[in-house]
Write a protein that holds these residues in place. Structure first.
Motif, PDB file in Angstrom:
ATOM      1  N   VAL A  67     -11.343   9.417   1.890  1.00 60.91           N
ATOM      2  CA  VAL A  67     -10.727   8.249   1.393  1.00 60.91           C
ATOM      3  C   VAL A  67     -10.482   7.151   2.454  1.00 60.91           C
ATOM      4  O   VAL A  67      -9.577   7.506   3.242  1.00 60.91           O
ATOM      5  CB  VAL A  67      -9.573   8.436   0.720  1.00 60.91           C
ATOM      6  CG1 VAL A  67      -8.848   7.327  -0.175  1.00 60.91           C
ATOM      7  CG2 VAL A  67      -9.851   9.891  -0.317  1.00 60.91           C
ATOM      8  N   HIS A  69      -9.009   3.630   3.489  1.00 53.39           N
ATOM      9  CA  HIS A  69      -7.938   2.652   2.880  1.00 53.39           C
ATOM     10  C   HIS A  69      -8.367   1.411   3.860  1.00 53.39           C
ATOM     11  O   HIS A  69      -8.046   1.493   4.984  1.00 53.39           O
ATOM     12  CB  HIS A  69      -6.376   2.909   3.038  1.00 53.39           C
ATOM     13  CG  HIS A  69      -6.140   4.001   2.360  1.00 53.39           C
ATOM     14  ND1 HIS A  69      -5.413   4.067   1.065  1.00 53.39           N
ATOM     15  CD2 HIS A  69      -6.428   5.399   2.470  1.00 53.39           C
ATOM     16  CE1 HIS A  69      -5.470   5.155   0.366  1.00 53.39           C
ATOM     17  NE2 HIS A  69      -5.934   6.064   1.307  1.00 53.39           N
ATOM     18  N   PRO A  73     -12.672  -4.178   2.009  1.00 48.75           N
ATOM     19  CA  PRO A  73     -13.526  -3.065   1.903  1.00 48.75           C
ATOM     20  C   PRO A  73     -15.089  -3.613   1.728  1.00 48.75           C
ATOM     21  O   PRO A  73     -16.058  -2.861   1.684  1.00 48.75           O
ATOM     22  CB  PRO A  73     -13.166  -2.667   0.416  1.00 48.75           C
ATOM     23  CG  PRO A  73     -12.401  -3.935  -0.156  1.00 48.75           C
ATOM     24  CD  PRO A  73     -11.768  -4.688   1.101  1.00 48.75           C
ATOM     25  N   LYS A 102     -14.866   7.506  -0.648  1.00 47.76           N
ATOM     26  CA  LYS A 102     -14.188   6.680  -1.547  1.00 47.76           C
ATOM     27  C   LYS A 102     -13.512   5.744  -0.815  1.00 47.76           C
ATOM     28  O   LYS A 102     -12.881   5.887   0.075  1.00 47.76           O
ATOM     29  CB  LYS A 102     -13.065   7.701  -2.482  1.00 47.76           C
ATOM     30  CG  LYS A 102     -12.496   6.881  -3.632  1.00 47.76           C
ATOM     31  CD  LYS A 102     -11.526   7.658  -4.279  1.00 47.76           C
ATOM     32  CE  LYS A 102     -10.597   7.031  -5.246  1.00 47.76           C
ATOM     33  NZ  LYS A 102      -9.489   7.589  -5.898  1.00 47.76           N
ATOM     34  N   GLU A 104     -10.812   2.541  -1.133  1.00 47.54           N
ATOM     35  CA  GLU A 104      -9.616   1.970  -1.537  1.00 47.54           C
ATOM     36  C   GLU A 104      -9.059   0.756  -1.063  1.00 47.54           C
ATOM     37  O   GLU A 104      -8.980   0.958   0.137  1.00 47.54           O
ATOM     38  CB  GLU A 104      -8.298   3.007  -1.701  1.00 47.54           C
ATOM     39  CG  GLU A 104      -8.783   4.082  -2.667  1.00 47.54           C
ATOM     40  CD  GLU A 104      -7.417   5.027  -3.152  1.00 47.54           C
ATOM     41  OE1 GLU A 104      -6.248   4.518  -2.397  1.00 47.54           O
ATOM     42  OE2 GLU A 104      -7.440   5.822  -3.549  1.00 47.54           O
ATOM     43  N   GLU A 105      -8.690  -0.367  -1.723  1.00 49.41           N
ATOM     44  CA  GLU A 105      -8.579  -1.720  -0.951  1.00 49.41           C
ATOM     45  C   GLU A 105      -7.067  -1.814  -0.782  1.00 49.41           C
ATOM     46  O   GLU A 105      -6.455  -1.125  -1.767  1.00 49.41           O
ATOM     47  CB  GLU A 105      -9.135  -2.756  -2.031  1.00 49.41           C
ATOM     48  CG  GLU A 105      -8.715  -4.256  -1.596  1.00 49.41           C
ATOM     49  CD  GLU A 105      -9.173  -5.407  -2.332  1.00 49.41           C
ATOM     50  OE1 GLU A 105      -9.824  -5.034  -3.377  1.00 49.41           O
ATOM     51  OE2 GLU A 105      -9.381  -6.365  -1.823  1.00 49.41           O
ATOM     52  N   SER A 107      -3.938  -3.856  -0.821  1.00 46.93           N
ATOM     53  CA  SER A 107      -3.602  -5.476  -1.391  1.00 46.93           C
ATOM     54  C   SER A 107      -2.713  -6.412  -0.628  1.00 46.93           C
ATOM     55  O   SER A 107      -3.108  -7.561  -0.675  1.00 46.93           O
ATOM     56  CB  SER A 107      -2.901  -5.204  -2.748  1.00 46.93           C
ATOM     57  OG  SER A 107      -1.659  -4.454  -2.762  1.00 46.93           O
TER      58      SER A 107
END
Length: 231
Positions: A67, A69, A73, A102, A104-105, A107
């Motif tokens: 994953v 982060h 992305p 995977k 994940e952005e 924010s």
């Protein structure tokens, strides 16, 4: 002399989850740990400008789930997801296991200590003034909603002959409070005069703990008025 503890390692297993989630026997543990390091080093080096502060790894019997982060992305995904498939193949060749990626952005990258430290290191590499760079980073982080931030630089600041430390703090940084969500990042800035260490602590507030609140409400005494008895 005061002892400094990494805020993330201090809270791991109590308030924070592990970044590598798997179980292995004593015989296989060292090999899998080395594989995790290879994956993290390869991803962070290849996508240096994608803003990856954290890489989580989960293992099952069949595959390795990675994953990522990322603050940007799109740099990793590429057009129609072609670069993700390429990265997946490269990691599979690197460790010889099936990889599932995977993304994940993030924010708010201003609240990620590692990304703030990277930004400061990049500015120092461009010969920007270190005090002005620290002040600007602190203002951006506080405007993003942080409760506090501490930045510490160590090295030949401003091209001085003797190395020294400079520290700036805004807001509160309760390092000993386990319930405080403190993020920590460390990056080395490459300057012509030498390396400058950049450390960043960011206080994001307190961890959410609903169970304690529910138990406290249940444990309270009833607020009904006492019954009065007439003689």
């Amino acid at each position: 002399m005061g002892q400094k503890v990494n805020p993330i390692g201090f809270r791991t297993g109590i308030m924070l989850d592990w970044k590598s989630r798997w179980y292995a026997s004593k015989r296989d543990f060292a090999e899998l740990l080395l594989e995790d390091k290879k994956i993290r080093d390869y991803v962070t080096k290849k996508y240096k400008f994608a803003g990856i502060p954290k890489v989580e790894i989960e293992r099952t019997r069949d595959e390795v789930k990675v994953v990522l982060h990322a603050a940007r992305p799109g740099v990793i995904i590429g057009r129609k997801g072609q670069q993700v498939e390429q990265l997946q193949d490269e990691l599979q060749n690197l460790i010889g296991r099936r990889i599932n990626i995977k993304i994940e952005e993030i924010s708010r990258p201003e609240l990620q200590a590692h990304l703030v430290a990277e930004d400061i290191a990049e500015q120092l590499g461009k010969r920007a003034g270190f005090r002005r760079t620290m002040k600007r980073a602190m203002e951006q982080t506080m405007e993003a909603g942080a409760k506090g931030i501490k930045i510490e630089l160590a090295g030949r600041l401003g091209g001085a002959e003797m190395a020294r430390r400079e520290k700036q703090i805004t807001g509160s940084i309760p390092l000993s409070t386990l319930r405080a969500n403190i993020d920590y990042g460390f990056v080395e800035a490459m300057t012509p005069q030498g390396h400058i260490g950049v450390q960043v602590w960011i206080n994001k507030g307190m961890f959410e703990d609903d169970t304690d609140g529910a138990d406290a409400q249940e444990g309270q005494t009833s607020k009904k008025p006492k019954r009065s008895y007439k003689r």
